[in-house]
Design a protein around this motif. Structure first.
Motif, short mmCIF file in Angstrom:
data_model
loop_
_atom_site.label_atom_id
_atom_site.label_comp_id
_atom_site.label_asym_id
_atom_site.label_seq_id
_atom_site.Cartn_x
_atom_site.Cartn_y
_atom_site.Cartn_z
N ALA A 125 0.83 -1.21 0.00
CA ALA A 125 0.00 0.00 0.00
C ALA A 125 0.86 1.26 0.00
CB ALA A 125 -0.92 -0.01 1.22
N PRO A 126 0.42 2.30 -0.68
CA PRO A 126 1.20 3.55 -0.71
C PRO A 126 1.16 4.28 0.64
CG PRO A 126 -0.90 3.85 -1.83
CD PRO A 126 -0.80 2.39 -1.51
N ALA A 127 2.21 5.03 0.90
CA ALA A 127 2.26 5.85 2.11
C ALA A 127 1.09 6.81 2.14
CB ALA A 127 3.58 6.60 2.17
N GLY A 128 0.54 7.01 3.32
CA GLY A 128 -0.59 7.92 3.46
C GLY A 128 -1.94 7.31 3.20
N SER A 129 -1.98 6.04 2.77
CA SER A 129 -3.28 5.39 2.53
C SER A 129 -3.93 4.99 3.84
CB SER A 129 -3.10 4.18 1.62
OG SER A 129 -2.15 3.26 2.16
N LYS A 130 -5.25 4.84 3.79
CA LYS A 130 -6.04 4.54 4.99
C LYS A 130 -6.74 3.20 4.82
CE LYS A 130 -6.91 9.50 5.48
NZ LYS A 130 -7.97 10.56 5.54
N TRP A 131 -6.70 2.39 5.88
CA TRP A 131 -7.22 1.04 5.79
C TRP A 131 -8.03 0.67 7.04
CZ3 TRP A 131 -6.29 -1.81 1.38
CH2 TRP A 131 -5.34 -1.27 0.51
N ALA A 132 -9.17 0.04 6.80
CA ALA A 132 -9.96 -0.56 7.88
C ALA A 132 -9.94 -2.06 7.65
CB ALA A 132 -11.39 -0.03 7.87
N ILE A 133 -9.45 -2.82 8.63
CA ILE A 133 -9.20 -4.24 8.45
C ILE A 133 -10.21 -5.07 9.24
CG2 ILE A 133 -7.45 -6.05 8.51
CD1 ILE A 133 -6.70 -3.61 6.81
N GLY A 134 -10.85 -6.01 8.56
CA GLY A 134 -11.80 -6.90 9.20
C GLY A 134 -11.18 -8.26 9.45
N THR A 135 -10.37 -8.33 10.49
CA THR A 135 -9.80 -9.62 10.94
C THR A 135 -9.42 -9.48 12.40
OG1 THR A 135 -8.31 -11.43 10.31
CG2 THR A 135 -7.38 -9.22 10.30
N GLU A 136 -8.73 -10.46 12.94
CA GLU A 136 -8.46 -10.51 14.38
C GLU A 136 -7.60 -9.34 14.84
OE1 GLU A 136 -7.18 -11.80 18.31
OE2 GLU A 136 -5.88 -11.26 16.63
N ARG B 178 -0.74 -5.20 15.31
CA ARG B 178 0.65 -5.42 14.93
C ARG B 178 0.95 -4.75 13.58
NH1 ARG B 178 0.71 -10.86 15.18
NH2 ARG B 178 0.79 -10.65 17.44
N LEU B 179 0.02 -4.87 12.65
CA LEU B 179 0.20 -4.25 11.34
C LEU B 179 0.15 -2.72 11.44
CD1 LEU B 179 -2.02 -6.65 9.21
CD2 LEU B 179 0.48 -6.50 9.15
N ALA B 180 -0.73 -2.20 12.29
CA ALA B 180 -0.83 -0.75 12.47
C ALA B 180 0.49 -0.20 13.01
CB ALA B 180 -1.98 -0.41 13.41
N ASN B 181 1.08 -0.89 13.97
CA ASN B 181 2.35 -0.44 14.53
C ASN B 181 3.48 -0.59 13.50
OD1 ASN B 181 1.20 0.13 17.03
ND2 ASN B 181 1.55 -1.94 17.81
N ARG B 182 3.44 -1.68 12.74
CA ARG B 182 4.50 -1.94 11.78
C ARG B 182 4.57 -0.87 10.69
NH1 ARG B 182 4.59 -7.24 7.74
NH2 ARG B 182 6.22 -6.47 6.32
N PHE B 183 3.40 -0.42 10.22
CA PHE B 183 3.38 0.49 9.08
C PHE B 183 3.12 1.95 9.47
CE2 PHE B 183 2.09 -3.63 7.13
CZ PHE B 183 3.21 -3.78 6.31
N ALA B 184 3.08 2.23 10.76
CA ALA B 184 2.82 3.62 11.20
C ALA B 184 3.92 4.55 10.70
CB ALA B 184 2.72 3.68 12.72
N GLY B 185 5.16 4.07 10.70
CA GLY B 185 6.28 4.89 10.26
C GLY B 185 6.23 5.23 8.79
N GLU B 186 5.44 4.47 8.02
CA GLU B 186 5.29 4.73 6.59
C GLU B 186 4.09 5.62 6.29
OE1 GLU B 186 5.32 1.13 4.30
OE2 GLU B 186 6.87 0.20 5.55
N GLY B 187 3.45 6.10 7.36
CA GLY B 187 2.31 6.99 7.17
C GLY B 187 1.04 6.29 6.77
N LYS B 188 0.96 4.97 6.97
CA LYS B 188 -0.26 4.24 6.63
C LYS B 188 -1.16 4.18 7.87
CE LYS B 188 2.45 1.39 3.47
NZ LYS B 188 2.95 0.03 3.13
N GLU B 189 -2.39 4.63 7.72
CA GLU B 189 -3.35 4.61 8.82
C GLU B 189 -4.15 3.30 8.75
OE1 GLU B 189 -7.27 7.03 10.54
OE2 GLU B 189 -6.03 7.92 8.96
#
Length: 394
Positions: A307-318, A324-335
Protein backbone atom coordinates in the motif's frame (compact mmCIF):
# COMPACT_ATOMS: atom_id res chain seq x y z
CA UNK A 1 -39.78 -7.31 43.48
CA UNK A 2 -37.90 -4.05 43.11
CA UNK A 3 -34.21 -3.79 42.39
CA UNK A 4 -33.57 -2.54 45.90
CA UNK A 5 -34.70 -5.86 47.37
CA UNK A 6 -32.73 -8.16 45.09
CA UNK A 7 -29.60 -7.82 47.22
CA UNK A 8 -31.38 -9.67 50.03
CA UNK A 9 -31.76 -12.82 47.94
CA UNK A 10 -29.44 -15.78 48.44
CA UNK A 11 -28.44 -16.01 44.78
CA UNK A 12 -26.22 -18.93 43.78
CA UNK A 13 -24.20 -18.62 40.57
CA UNK A 14 -25.23 -21.09 37.90
CA UNK A 15 -22.67 -23.62 36.59
CA UNK A 16 -22.50 -21.60 33.36
CA UNK A 17 -21.80 -18.40 35.29
CA UNK A 18 -19.02 -20.11 37.22
CA UNK A 19 -17.56 -21.44 33.97
CA UNK A 20 -17.55 -17.95 32.44
CA UNK A 21 -15.91 -16.60 35.57
CA UNK A 22 -13.15 -19.16 35.18
CA UNK A 23 -14.02 -20.87 38.48
CA UNK A 24 -15.22 -24.16 37.03
CA UNK A 25 -14.45 -26.37 34.03
CA UNK A 26 -16.67 -28.29 31.63
CA UNK A 27 -14.79 -31.40 30.47
CA UNK A 28 -17.40 -32.00 27.76
CA UNK A 29 -16.58 -28.76 25.96
CA UNK A 30 -13.04 -28.00 27.10
CA UNK A 31 -10.05 -30.16 26.35
CA UNK A 32 -8.42 -29.06 29.57
CA UNK A 33 -7.99 -25.87 31.53
CA UNK A 34 -5.29 -26.88 33.97
CA UNK A 35 -1.63 -27.66 33.52
CA UNK A 36 -0.16 -30.66 35.35
CA UNK A 37 2.29 -28.22 36.95
CA UNK A 38 2.11 -24.72 38.37
CA UNK A 39 1.96 -21.88 35.90
CA UNK A 40 4.30 -18.99 36.59
CA UNK A 41 2.58 -15.81 37.68
CA UNK A 42 1.70 -13.46 34.81
CA UNK A 43 3.18 -10.65 36.91
CA UNK A 44 6.58 -12.34 37.09
CA UNK A 45 8.98 -9.73 35.63
CA UNK A 46 11.40 -12.50 34.62
CA UNK A 47 9.01 -14.31 32.25
CA UNK A 48 10.67 -13.04 29.08
CA UNK A 49 14.13 -14.01 30.29
CA UNK A 50 12.85 -17.42 31.49
CA UNK A 51 11.32 -18.13 28.08
CA UNK A 52 14.51 -17.03 26.34
CA UNK A 53 16.70 -19.18 28.61
CA UNK A 54 14.54 -22.30 28.23
CA UNK A 55 14.39 -21.92 24.45
CA UNK A 56 18.15 -21.43 24.30
CA UNK A 57 18.70 -24.55 26.43
CA UNK A 58 16.52 -26.60 24.06
CA UNK A 59 18.36 -25.29 21.00
CA UNK A 60 17.52 -27.08 17.76
CA UNK A 61 15.38 -29.62 19.63
CA UNK A 62 12.49 -27.14 19.70
CA UNK A 63 10.75 -25.27 16.87
CA UNK A 64 8.19 -22.65 17.93
CA UNK A 65 5.34 -21.79 15.57
CA UNK A 66 3.38 -18.57 16.04
CA UNK A 67 0.04 -17.94 14.37
CA UNK A 68 -0.63 -14.39 13.18
CA UNK A 69 -3.38 -13.96 15.78
CA UNK A 70 -1.11 -14.63 18.77
CA UNK A 71 -0.22 -12.02 21.36
CA UNK A 72 2.96 -10.00 20.81
CA UNK A 73 4.40 -11.36 24.06
CA UNK A 74 4.22 -14.86 22.54
CA UNK A 75 4.98 -14.07 18.90
CA UNK A 76 8.40 -12.68 19.85
CA UNK A 77 9.56 -16.25 20.59
CA UNK A 78 8.25 -17.78 17.36
CA UNK A 79 10.81 -19.17 14.93
CA UNK A 80 8.27 -18.66 12.13
CA UNK A 81 4.91 -16.92 11.90
CA UNK A 82 2.06 -17.50 9.49
CA UNK A 83 -1.38 -18.99 9.01
CA UNK A 84 -2.26 -22.49 10.16
CA UNK A 85 -1.37 -24.47 7.04
CA UNK A 86 1.87 -22.59 6.38
CA UNK A 87 2.97 -23.27 9.94
CA UNK A 88 2.13 -26.98 9.72
CA UNK A 89 4.21 -27.23 6.55
CA UNK A 90 7.04 -25.31 8.19
CA UNK A 91 7.02 -27.85 11.00
CA UNK A 92 7.15 -30.73 8.52
CA UNK A 93 10.17 -29.10 6.91
CA UNK A 94 12.10 -29.27 10.20
CA UNK A 95 12.39 -33.03 10.88
CA UNK A 96 15.41 -32.45 13.13
CA UNK A 97 13.21 -30.62 15.67
CA UNK A 98 12.07 -33.07 18.33
CA UNK A 99 9.48 -30.71 19.78
CA UNK A 100 7.06 -28.55 17.76
CA UNK A 101 5.52 -25.97 20.07
CA UNK A 102 2.43 -24.64 18.28
CA UNK A 103 1.28 -21.27 19.54
CA UNK A 104 -2.14 -21.43 17.96
CA UNK A 105 -5.24 -23.54 18.56
CA UNK A 106 -6.04 -27.24 18.75
CA UNK A 107 -6.91 -28.02 15.12
CA UNK A 108 -3.66 -26.36 14.01
CA UNK A 109 -1.59 -28.56 16.30
CA UNK A 110 -3.47 -31.60 14.95
CA UNK A 111 -2.57 -30.61 11.39
CA UNK A 112 1.06 -30.25 12.40
CA UNK A 113 1.03 -33.72 13.97
CA UNK A 114 -0.50 -35.17 10.79
CA UNK A 115 2.20 -33.65 8.58
CA UNK A 116 5.25 -34.21 10.80
CA UNK A 117 7.16 -37.44 11.42
CA UNK A 118 6.34 -39.97 14.12
CA UNK A 119 9.50 -38.96 15.98
CA UNK A 120 8.37 -35.37 16.32
CA UNK A 121 6.14 -34.35 19.21
CA UNK A 122 3.65 -31.52 18.75
CA UNK A 123 2.86 -29.52 21.88
CA UNK A 124 0.05 -27.02 22.51
CA UNK A 125 0.88 -24.73 25.46
CA UNK A 126 -2.76 -24.63 26.62
CA UNK A 127 -5.01 -27.57 25.79
CA UNK A 128 -8.07 -25.35 26.14
CA UNK A 129 -6.99 -23.26 23.15
CA UNK A 130 -9.65 -24.54 20.80
CA UNK A 131 -11.53 -23.00 17.88
CA UNK A 132 -15.24 -22.26 18.10
CA UNK A 133 -15.63 -22.72 14.35
CA UNK A 134 -13.91 -26.10 14.30
CA UNK A 135 -16.01 -27.21 17.26
CA UNK A 136 -19.22 -26.40 15.36
CA UNK A 137 -18.82 -29.61 13.30
CA UNK A 138 -18.35 -32.86 15.20
CA UNK A 139 -17.70 -36.26 13.65
CA UNK A 140 -21.08 -37.52 14.85
CA UNK A 141 -22.94 -34.55 13.36
CA UNK A 142 -21.20 -34.85 10.00
CA UNK A 143 -21.86 -38.60 9.85
CA UNK A 144 -25.54 -37.87 10.50
CA UNK A 145 -25.50 -35.23 7.75
CA UNK A 146 -24.14 -37.81 5.30
CA UNK A 147 -27.01 -40.12 6.26
CA UNK A 148 -29.44 -37.29 5.48
CA UNK A 149 -27.79 -36.76 2.09
CA UNK A 150 -27.97 -40.50 1.43
CA UNK A 151 -31.67 -40.65 2.28
CA UNK A 152 -32.28 -37.68 -0.04
CA UNK A 153 -30.56 -39.62 -2.82
CA UNK A 154 -27.78 -37.06 -3.38
CA UNK A 155 -24.79 -38.40 -1.41
CA UNK A 156 -23.21 -39.96 -4.51
CA UNK A 157 -23.24 -36.53 -6.18
CA UNK A 158 -21.68 -34.74 -3.20
CA UNK A 159 -17.96 -34.02 -2.72
CA UNK A 160 -16.99 -32.76 0.74
CA UNK A 161 -14.63 -29.79 0.93
CA UNK A 162 -13.45 -28.92 4.41
CA UNK A 163 -11.77 -25.73 5.49
CA UNK A 164 -8.37 -26.08 7.14
CA UNK A 165 -10.05 -24.72 10.29
CA UNK A 166 -11.55 -28.10 11.14
CA UNK A 167 -10.71 -30.97 13.45
CA UNK A 168 -8.67 -33.98 12.40
CA UNK A 169 -11.87 -36.04 12.53
CA UNK A 170 -13.55 -33.79 9.95
CA UNK A 171 -10.47 -33.83 7.74
CA UNK A 172 -10.49 -37.63 7.95
CA UNK A 173 -14.19 -37.76 7.01
CA UNK A 174 -13.37 -35.56 4.02
CA UNK A 175 -10.54 -37.81 2.91
CA UNK A 176 -12.60 -40.96 3.36
CA UNK A 177 -15.42 -39.57 1.19
CA UNK A 178 -13.26 -38.42 -1.71
CA UNK A 179 -13.00 -34.77 -0.76
CA UNK A 180 -10.26 -32.22 -0.20
CA UNK A 181 -9.18 -29.58 2.27
CA UNK A 182 -8.94 -25.89 1.40
CA UNK A 183 -7.49 -22.73 2.86
CA UNK A 184 -8.92 -19.24 2.53
CA UNK A 185 -6.35 -18.68 -0.22
CA UNK A 186 -7.18 -21.67 -2.43
CA UNK A 187 -10.89 -22.21 -1.72
CA UNK A 188 -11.86 -21.44 -5.33
CA UNK A 189 -9.33 -23.93 -6.70
CA UNK A 190 -10.61 -26.56 -4.27
CA UNK A 191 -14.22 -25.95 -5.31
CA UNK A 192 -13.33 -26.00 -9.01
CA UNK A 193 -11.72 -29.40 -8.44
CA UNK A 194 -14.68 -30.65 -6.39
CA UNK A 195 -17.21 -29.73 -9.08
CA UNK A 196 -15.14 -31.69 -11.58
CA UNK A 197 -15.65 -34.74 -9.34
CA UNK A 198 -19.34 -34.28 -8.52
CA UNK A 199 -22.39 -32.10 -8.92
CA UNK A 200 -22.63 -30.77 -5.37
CA UNK A 201 -20.31 -29.73 -2.54
CA UNK A 202 -20.75 -30.15 1.20
CA UNK A 203 -18.66 -27.28 2.58
CA UNK A 204 -17.46 -27.62 6.18
CA UNK A 205 -17.47 -25.96 8.68
CA UNK A 206 -17.49 -22.25 7.71
CA UNK A 207 -20.62 -21.20 5.88
CA UNK A 208 -19.27 -17.73 5.08
CA UNK A 209 -16.09 -18.83 3.29
CA UNK A 210 -18.12 -21.35 1.31
CA UNK A 211 -20.83 -18.87 0.35
CA UNK A 212 -18.41 -16.04 -0.45
CA UNK A 213 -16.25 -18.26 -2.64
CA UNK A 214 -19.22 -19.74 -4.51
CA UNK A 215 -21.02 -16.44 -5.12
CA UNK A 216 -18.24 -13.87 -5.29
CA UNK A 217 -15.52 -15.92 -6.99
CA UNK A 218 -17.43 -18.55 -8.97
CA UNK A 219 -20.50 -16.68 -10.15
CA UNK A 220 -23.11 -18.79 -8.38
CA UNK A 221 -26.23 -17.24 -6.89
CA UNK A 222 -27.29 -17.24 -3.27
CA UNK A 223 -30.13 -19.54 -4.35
CA UNK A 224 -27.54 -22.16 -5.29
CA UNK A 225 -26.60 -22.38 -1.60
CA UNK A 226 -28.51 -24.01 1.24
CA UNK A 227 -27.59 -23.98 4.92
CA UNK A 228 -27.39 -27.28 6.80
CA UNK A 229 -28.10 -26.80 10.51
CA UNK A 230 -26.87 -29.83 12.51
CA UNK A 231 -29.15 -28.89 15.40
CA UNK A 232 -32.33 -29.33 13.34
CA UNK A 233 -33.91 -32.56 12.04
CA UNK A 234 -32.53 -33.29 8.54
CA UNK A 235 -30.44 -30.16 8.88
CA UNK A 236 -33.56 -28.05 8.57
CA UNK A 237 -33.73 -28.89 4.85
CA UNK A 238 -36.10 -30.84 2.65
CA UNK A 239 -34.95 -33.49 0.21
CA UNK A 240 -36.05 -31.17 -2.61
CA UNK A 241 -33.86 -28.35 -1.29
CA UNK A 242 -30.87 -30.70 -1.10
CA UNK A 243 -31.49 -31.96 -4.62
CA UNK A 244 -31.69 -28.41 -5.99
CA UNK A 245 -28.61 -27.06 -4.24
CA UNK A 246 -25.08 -26.85 -5.57
CA UNK A 247 -23.48 -25.75 -2.30
CA UNK A 248 -24.57 -27.36 0.96
CA UNK A 249 -23.08 -25.06 3.58
CA UNK A 250 -22.51 -26.21 7.14
CA UNK A 251 -23.91 -23.84 9.76
CA UNK A 252 -20.58 -22.80 11.25
CA UNK A 253 -18.72 -19.52 11.48
CA UNK A 254 -15.75 -17.73 13.01
CA UNK A 255 -16.76 -15.92 16.19
CA UNK A 256 -14.34 -13.07 15.38
CA UNK A 257 -14.97 -12.54 11.67
CA UNK A 258 -18.68 -13.21 12.05
CA UNK A 259 -19.11 -10.16 14.26
CA UNK A 260 -18.30 -7.64 11.51
CA UNK A 261 -21.44 -6.14 9.99
CA UNK A 262 -22.51 -3.96 7.09
CA UNK A 263 -23.03 -1.23 9.68
CA UNK A 264 -19.32 -1.54 10.59
CA UNK A 265 -18.38 -0.91 6.96
CA UNK A 266 -20.75 2.03 6.54
CA UNK A 267 -19.64 3.54 9.85
CA UNK A 268 -15.91 3.43 9.09
CA UNK A 269 -16.47 4.96 5.63
CA UNK A 270 -18.26 7.89 7.31
CA UNK A 271 -15.57 8.31 9.95
CA UNK A 272 -12.56 7.98 7.66
CA UNK A 273 -13.08 9.45 4.17
CA UNK A 274 -11.15 7.59 1.50
CA UNK A 275 -10.61 4.51 3.65
CA UNK A 276 -9.98 1.13 1.99
CA UNK A 277 -11.99 -1.68 3.57
CA UNK A 278 -10.03 -4.96 3.57
CA UNK A 279 -11.69 -8.04 5.07
CA UNK A 280 -11.17 -11.77 5.48
CA UNK A 281 -13.48 -14.10 3.48
CA UNK A 282 -14.71 -15.62 6.75
CA UNK A 283 -16.79 -12.43 7.15
CA UNK A 284 -20.49 -12.40 6.34
CA UNK A 285 -21.50 -12.16 2.69
CA UNK A 286 -22.90 -8.62 2.97
CA UNK A 287 -19.63 -7.43 4.54
CA UNK A 288 -17.54 -9.04 1.81
CA UNK A 289 -19.81 -7.56 -0.86
CA UNK A 290 -19.37 -4.07 0.60
CA UNK A 291 -15.59 -4.30 1.07
CA UNK A 292 -12.98 -2.96 -1.33
CA UNK A 293 -10.66 -5.95 -0.98
CA UNK A 294 -11.14 -9.50 0.31
CA UNK A 295 -8.48 -12.07 1.08
CA UNK A 296 -6.70 -14.41 3.45
CA UNK A 297 -4.50 -13.34 6.31
CA UNK A 298 -1.42 -13.56 4.10
CA UNK A 299 -3.23 -11.54 1.43
CA UNK A 300 -4.08 -8.84 3.97
CA UNK A 301 -0.45 -8.58 5.07
CA UNK A 302 0.86 -8.39 1.50
CA UNK A 303 -1.81 -5.83 0.56
CA UNK A 304 -0.67 -3.53 3.35
CA UNK A 305 2.99 -4.06 2.53
CA UNK A 306 2.32 -2.83 -1.02
CA UNK A 307 0.00 0.00 0.00
CA UNK A 308 1.20 3.55 -0.71
CA UNK A 309 2.26 5.85 2.11
CA UNK A 310 -0.59 7.92 3.46
CA UNK A 311 -3.28 5.39 2.53
CA UNK A 312 -6.04 4.54 4.99
CA UNK A 313 -7.22 1.04 5.79
CA UNK A 314 -9.96 -0.56 7.88
CA UNK A 315 -9.20 -4.24 8.45
CA UNK A 316 -11.80 -6.90 9.20
CA UNK A 317 -9.80 -9.62 10.94
CA UNK A 318 -8.46 -10.51 14.38
CA UNK A 319 -7.32 -7.57 16.51
CA UNK A 320 -3.87 -8.81 17.54
CA UNK A 321 -2.85 -8.91 13.88
CA UNK A 322 -4.47 -5.56 13.07
CA UNK A 323 -2.65 -3.84 15.94
CA UNK A 324 0.65 -5.42 14.93
CA UNK A 325 0.20 -4.25 11.34
CA UNK A 326 -0.83 -0.75 12.47
CA UNK A 327 2.35 -0.44 14.53
CA UNK A 328 4.50 -1.94 11.78
CA UNK A 329 3.38 0.49 9.08
CA UNK A 330 2.82 3.62 11.20
CA UNK A 331 6.28 4.89 10.26
CA UNK A 332 5.29 4.73 6.59
CA UNK A 333 2.31 6.99 7.17
CA UNK A 334 -0.26 4.24 6.63
CA UNK A 335 -3.35 4.61 8.82
CA UNK A 336 -4.65 1.15 9.80
CA UNK A 337 -7.72 0.71 12.02
CA UNK A 338 -9.88 -2.17 13.20
CA UNK A 339 -13.09 -2.39 11.16
CA UNK A 340 -15.38 -2.60 14.17
CA UNK A 341 -15.60 -0.05 16.99
CA UNK A 342 -15.79 -2.91 19.49
CA UNK A 343 -12.50 -4.58 20.39
CA UNK A 344 -12.52 -8.28 19.59
CA UNK A 345 -9.64 -10.69 20.12
CA UNK A 346 -9.85 -14.39 19.35
CA UNK A 347 -10.45 -15.54 22.93
CA UNK A 348 -9.12 -19.06 22.43
CA UNK A 349 -5.99 -17.87 20.62
CA UNK A 350 -5.38 -15.57 23.56
CA UNK A 351 -5.26 -18.52 25.94
CA UNK A 352 -1.70 -19.02 24.74
CA UNK A 353 0.00 -16.42 26.89
CA UNK A 354 3.54 -15.96 28.18
CA UNK A 355 3.02 -17.97 31.41
CA UNK A 356 1.80 -20.99 29.40
CA UNK A 357 4.68 -20.67 26.95
CA UNK A 358 7.25 -20.39 29.74
CA UNK A 359 5.78 -23.40 31.53
CA UNK A 360 5.87 -25.40 28.30
CA UNK A 361 9.43 -24.51 27.34
CA UNK A 362 10.79 -25.01 30.86
CA UNK A 363 9.05 -28.39 31.13
CA UNK A 364 10.54 -29.54 27.83
CA UNK A 365 13.96 -28.23 28.82
CA UNK A 366 13.74 -30.36 31.98
CA UNK A 367 12.87 -33.44 29.91
CA UNK A 368 9.14 -33.48 30.72
CA UNK A 369 6.81 -33.80 27.73
CA UNK A 370 3.59 -31.83 28.30
CA UNK A 371 0.38 -31.21 26.39
CA UNK A 372 1.24 -33.43 23.45
CA UNK A 373 -1.24 -33.41 20.56
CA UNK A 374 -1.36 -36.80 18.88
CA UNK A 375 -3.78 -37.89 16.16
CA UNK A 376 -4.54 -41.62 15.96
CA UNK A 377 -3.16 -43.46 12.95
CA UNK A 378 -6.44 -44.20 11.15
CA UNK A 379 -7.66 -40.62 11.48
CA UNK A 380 -4.24 -39.35 10.41
CA UNK A 381 -4.24 -41.58 7.33
CA UNK A 382 -7.55 -40.31 5.95
CA UNK A 383 -6.87 -36.70 6.98
CA UNK A 384 -3.51 -36.78 5.24
CA UNK A 385 -5.23 -38.13 2.12
CA UNK A 386 -7.51 -35.06 2.07
CA UNK A 387 -4.55 -32.74 2.65
CA UNK A 388 -2.55 -34.42 -0.13
CA UNK A 389 -5.46 -33.84 -2.53
CA UNK A 390 -5.26 -30.16 -1.66
CA UNK A 391 -1.51 -30.10 -2.25
CA UNK A 392 -2.08 -31.66 -5.67
CA UNK A 393 -4.55 -28.97 -6.76
CA UNK A 394 -3.49 -27.16 -9.95
Amino acid sequence: MTTAHTTELDVQPSPLALLLLGREADPRSERGVECPGDLPSPSDPDLVERARAAKEKLGDKVFVLGHHYQRDEVIQFADVTGDSFKLARDAAARPEAEYIVFCGVHFMAESADILTTDDQKVVLPDLAAGCSMADMATAEQVAECWDVLTEAGVAEQVVPVSYMNSSADIKAFTGKHGGTICTSSNAKRALDWAFEQGEKVLFLPDQHLGRNTAVRDMGMSLDDCVLYNPHKPNGGLTAEELRGAKMILWRGHCSVHGRFSLESVNDVRERIPGVNVLVHPECRHEVVAAADHVGSTEYIIKMLEAAPAGSKWAIGTELNLVRRLANRFAGEGKEIVFLDRTVCFCSTMNRIDLPHLVWTLESLAEGTLVNRIEVDKETESFAKLALERMLALP
